[in-house]
Design a protein around this motif. Structure first.
Motif, PDB file in Angstrom:
ATOM      1  N   UNK A 193       0.884  -1.169   0.000  1.00 37.97           N
ATOM      2  CA  UNK A 193       0.000   0.000   0.000  1.00 37.97           C
ATOM      3  C   UNK A 193       0.920   1.216   0.000  1.00 37.97           C
ATOM      4  N   UNK A 194       0.949   1.922  -1.108  1.00 36.01           N
ATOM      5  CA  UNK A 194       1.847   3.080  -1.188  1.00 36.01           C
ATOM      6  C   UNK A 194       1.183   4.293  -0.551  1.00 36.01           C
ATOM      7  N   UNK A 195       1.931   4.935   0.287  1.00 29.91           N
ATOM      8  CA  UNK A 195       1.434   6.162   0.915  1.00 29.91           C
ATOM      9  C   UNK A 195       2.394   7.271   0.485  1.00 29.91           C
ATOM     10  N   UNK A 196       1.981   7.979  -0.560  1.00 23.82           N
ATOM     11  CA  UNK A 196       2.883   9.000  -1.121  1.00 23.82           C
ATOM     12  C   UNK A 196       2.547  10.364  -0.540  1.00 23.82           C
ATOM     13  N   UNK A 197       3.610  11.026  -0.060  1.00 25.11           N
ATOM     14  CA  UNK A 197       3.499  12.364   0.538  1.00 25.11           C
ATOM     15  C   UNK A 197       2.404  12.390   1.616  1.00 25.11           C
ATOM     16  N   UNK A 198       2.352  11.317   2.373  1.00 24.71           N
ATOM     17  CA  UNK A 198       1.340  11.224   3.426  1.00 24.71           C
ATOM     18  C   UNK A 198       1.716  12.041   4.649  1.00 24.71           C
ATOM     19  N   UNK A 199       0.948  11.839   5.716  1.00 18.97           N
ATOM     20  CA  UNK A 199       1.140  12.636   6.928  1.00 18.97           C
ATOM     21  C   UNK A 199       2.533  12.386   7.522  1.00 18.97           C
ATOM     22  N   UNK A 200       3.186  13.468   7.856  1.00 20.99           N
ATOM     23  CA  UNK A 200       4.494  13.345   8.493  1.00 20.99           C
ATOM     24  C   UNK A 200       4.307  13.559   9.987  1.00 20.99           C
TER      25      UNK A 200
END
Lengths: 582, 189
Positions: free
Chosen positions: A5-12
């Protein structure tokens, strides 16, 4: 294929968000609750069984090999060395920062510490406990430098020296600790291949001795003297050398004009110069009158002569008895022989040849012949005789000229050498004078600096300025351990009192008391106990006490009562220095 | 490619860390400095792979529990203590995946994807992005782990090797092969 499951530019997540979840106490409680008692755990029973087997086996092996000679020690077995009990750092979480270097045991190497000290390690410098040289392994060298009293306190290294039962304190010019490890096992130094240490020191004196801490005997072993390289002195020497380089004789230059002026003051020289001038003039005259070598007439060759009227042709008188032998390839035209030629002009040609031009008055007719002037009979004899006499005179003059020129040159050489010697001595004297002046200037500056330093010592202490390192102290070490360049000095106890009470935050029975001698860069520590006598020292900068990891500053002692203002546990060297007002 | 400096440790740091380990071995209460020092590092490591804060908290707790319980077994071999801790974190994370049967999460930034593409191709990044993600999806778990550590977390090869208990040269070789594989997949697409 894995299902990602790719989480691109997700919550940091911010650090604060993560930190909120951190709770060591809760974690530790949970850990303790979950940790079973050791005897309830499987590993205990497994280990117990295994240990029993090992003990029995070991017992059997030892019994069987009891009478055997020494067994070779397994190469992979190292003595586990933790911090020696003798060295007791007083603060649990505070150590003097060390440098770690990885050394190829086969190659050795040269390493530089954070303070610029140099450690030179030769190839195959390390050995195992059994004395076997370590090969094909990387050894980690840990190098610690204890520069000042704060480092000495933090290190826990005893800084007292016992000589014939009398205790002295060390005034340190620098102390280093060097140890070698493979993994977390210590290794030894190969005594055949000592390592060289060039320690940077702020203390330039040569009165310091060199000691090694004997951790077995719990004492300092005197090893002699280190060698000191004074950087300031070296730099000054270099500066002087650059500014006033060593003078060589070859560098001294005397101009010809100067030399001539000096030579003119010598009568002998003047006389010879005059003589040379005279000879040169004589030679010029002789050369001017000297006839060319006469050539004897060849009877076989065709020739002619000139009928010279002395009154009409005075310039041709010298050719009166001369016959002219026709040059190679020339022949007389019979038509020319029966004519009267009024004018004759003779010009020098190539080699011995002359070009003779015949012409007539009132006519443009002109003829030319190339011929060689020759003499015959008596005329040749006279001419040859005159030629030889003249040649002899010229040679005599030339020899005389050569002699007088040599004499002049000798005088010139002699005077030049003397002048260079004189100038060389003068230049050396000037240089020595300039250096002496520079040294004096430097001494004055140093003196001034010393005075300024004295005046601002309080300021420096407050600002905790580091003393500039001035020298390199060089020594070699054939074992790992602690090395100290010190002078043992008497502490100068001026008062003794029996301790009645030791007050930290609460009353304690004993404390480590450390007298700090900042000027001597040394400390003197002892254990103060109730009902025991404690020395007090007039020269110590500050006296501190350590009890239960806490530092207290000794305020005053009255009736044997030690009263400490507790500062706490130092978190850093800087904090310790601040507390100690160093 | 820039290596994240937080993953680099000086000899001195490694040495002082070792001292802390020794103290913690003697008394579990003294584990606190190590716990404080590594909490965030471990949390970020696990969160990178789970993308779930609560699951991460649980895994992190297990990681430290294991670290403390096995501290006596830890031998200092010149490597940073963090490598050992992260190795445990790695194992615990995948153990959690096996239990929960959750999808493996790969958290990354656009910039990370650009790192994977050569500079020349960066102008066509938007066009290549779907194909790149498709290519990444074809990677096996271990391969993805390497790409993730190297390109999305910026770890040095040395540390990757320490965490995964492999030789540095082998890790390097493997990463280059995976990159080649990705390139081929991209070309096909």
């Amino acid at each position: 294929m894995t299902d990602y499951k790719f989480n691109i530019d997700g919550k940091q997540l911010s650090s604060e968000e993560i930190q909120k979840r951190k709770d060591f106490n809760a974690f530790h409680k949970k850990f303790q609750a979950q940790s079973k008692a050791f005897y309830q755990q499987n590993w205990f029973w497994k280990s117990t069984g295994l240990a029993s087997v090992i003990i029995v086996s070991l017992f059997m092996i030892i019994s069987s090999s009891k009478n055997n000679s020494k067994n070779p020690v397994d190469d992979k077995t190292f003595e586990i060395v933790n911090e020696k009990h003798f060295i007791k750092p007083p603060f649990k979480d505070l150590r003097v920062k060390a440098d770690a270097f990885e050394v190829d045991a086969n190659k050795g190497g040269t390493f530089k510490s954070r303070f610029g000290s140099i450690i030179k390690i030769p190839a195959f410098a390390f050995s195992r406990k059994n004395g076997k040289t370590i090969k094909d392994q990387t050894v980690e060298i840990r190098f610690t430098e204890y520069k000042d009293v704060a480092d000495q306190i933090i290190s826990g290294i005893p800084m007292t020296y016992d000589s014939a039962g009398t205790k002295y304190m060390f005034s340190s010019a620098g102390m280093v600790e060097i140890r070698g490890f493979i993994g977390d096992s210590s290794v030894n130094l190969n005594s055949q291949e000592p390592i060289q240490i060039e320690m940077q020191s702020a203390y330039s004196g040569t009165e310091y001795n060199f000691y090694c801490l004997n951790e077995e005997e719990k004492s300092w072993d005197y090893l002699g003297k280190d060698s000191v390289v004074n950087h300031a002195e070296e730099a000054f020497k270099k500066q002087i050398q650059e500014k006033y380089p060593e003078i060589q004789k070859k560098d001294i230059q005397i101009s010809n004009k100067q030399l001539e002026a000096q030579l003119q003051r010598i009568p002998e020289y003047k006389k010879r110069k005059k003589r040379k001038f005279q000879i040169l003039q004589d030679l010029r005259q002789l050369n001017a009158i000297s006839p060319t070598k006469p050539i004897k007439a060849d009877k076989e060759k065709e020739k002619f002569s000139l009928d010279i009227l002395e009154k009409e042709n005075p310039e041709l008188v010298s050719y009166k008895d001369v016959q002219f032998e026709l040059a190679f390839g020339e022949s007389i035209n019979p038509k020319h022989t029966n004519q009267n030629w009024n004018n004759v002009d003779i010009k020098k040609g190539e080699d011995n040849e002359v070009l003779i031009t015949f012409s007539k008055l009132n006519s443009n007719q002109e003829i030319q012949y190339k011929a060689i002037p020759v003499l015959d009979g008596k005329a040749f004899e006279n001419a040859h005789k005159a030629y030889l006499t003249n040649l002899n005179n010229i040679n005599k003059k030339r020899n005389e000229l050569k002699k007088v020129t040599q004499q002049i040159k000798y005088l010139q050489r002699e005077i030049k050498t003397k002048s260079i010697d004189k100038a060389f001595i003068q230049a050396k004297l000037d240089r020595t004078e300039r250096i002496a002046y520079a040294q004096l200037e430097r001494r004055n500056k140093d003196e001034l600096a010393r005075l300024e330093q004295r005046a601002t010592v309080q300021k420096i202490q407050l600002q905790n300025k580091k003393t500039q390192e001035k020298v390199t102290r060089c020594f070699s070490a054939s074992n790992f351990g602690v090395f100290n360049c010190d002078k043992a000095i008497a502490t100068g106890a001026n008062k003794k009192s029996t301790i009645t009470n030791i007050k930290f935050q609460e009353e304690v029975n004993e404390a480590i008391v450390i007298d700090v001698f900042q000027q001597a860069n040394g400390i003197y520590s002892c254990i103060a106990m109730k009902k025991k006598v404690l020395n007090q020292y007039a020269n110590s900068t500050i006296t501190i006490g350590i009890s239960k990891n806490q530092i207290g500053i000794l305020n005053h002692t009255s009736k044997g009562e030690l009263n400490f203002t507790v500062k706490g546990v130092p978190k850093s060297k800087a904090q310790l220095m601040e507390w100690l007002e160093l | 490619m820039n290596i994240n400096p937080q993953y680099h440790k000086t000899k001195e740091q490694i040495h002082s860390e070792q001292q802390l380990v020794e103290y913690a071995k003697a008394n579990s209460k003294d584990f606190k400095p190590l716990y404080n020092q590594y909490y965030e590092i471990v949390f970020r490591f696990v969160f990178q792979r789970t993308g779930n804060e609560n699951l991460t908290s649980e895994v992190v707790s297990n990681v430290f529990f294991k670290v403390l319980r096995n501290l006596d077994k830890y031998e200092f071999r010149g490597l940073p203590f963090s490598s050992w801790v992260l190795r445990i974190a790695h194992n615990e994370t995948f153990k959690a995946f096996r239990k929960s049967k959750d999808k493996r999460v790969v958290r990354l930034e656009t910039e990370h994807l650009q790192n994977l593409i050569s500079e020349n191709a960066n102008n066509y990044f938007e066009e290549l992005k779907p194909a790149l993600l498709k290519a990444l999806k074809t990677l096996k778990g271990d391969d993805m782990q390497l790409i993730e550590m190297r390109f999305f977390e910026g770890r040095p090869f040395k540390e990757m090797a320490d965490i995964l208990e492999k030789k540095e040269s082998a890790v390097k070789m493997k990463v280059y092969r995976i990159l080649e594989k990705l390139k081929n997949s991209l070309r096909k697409n």
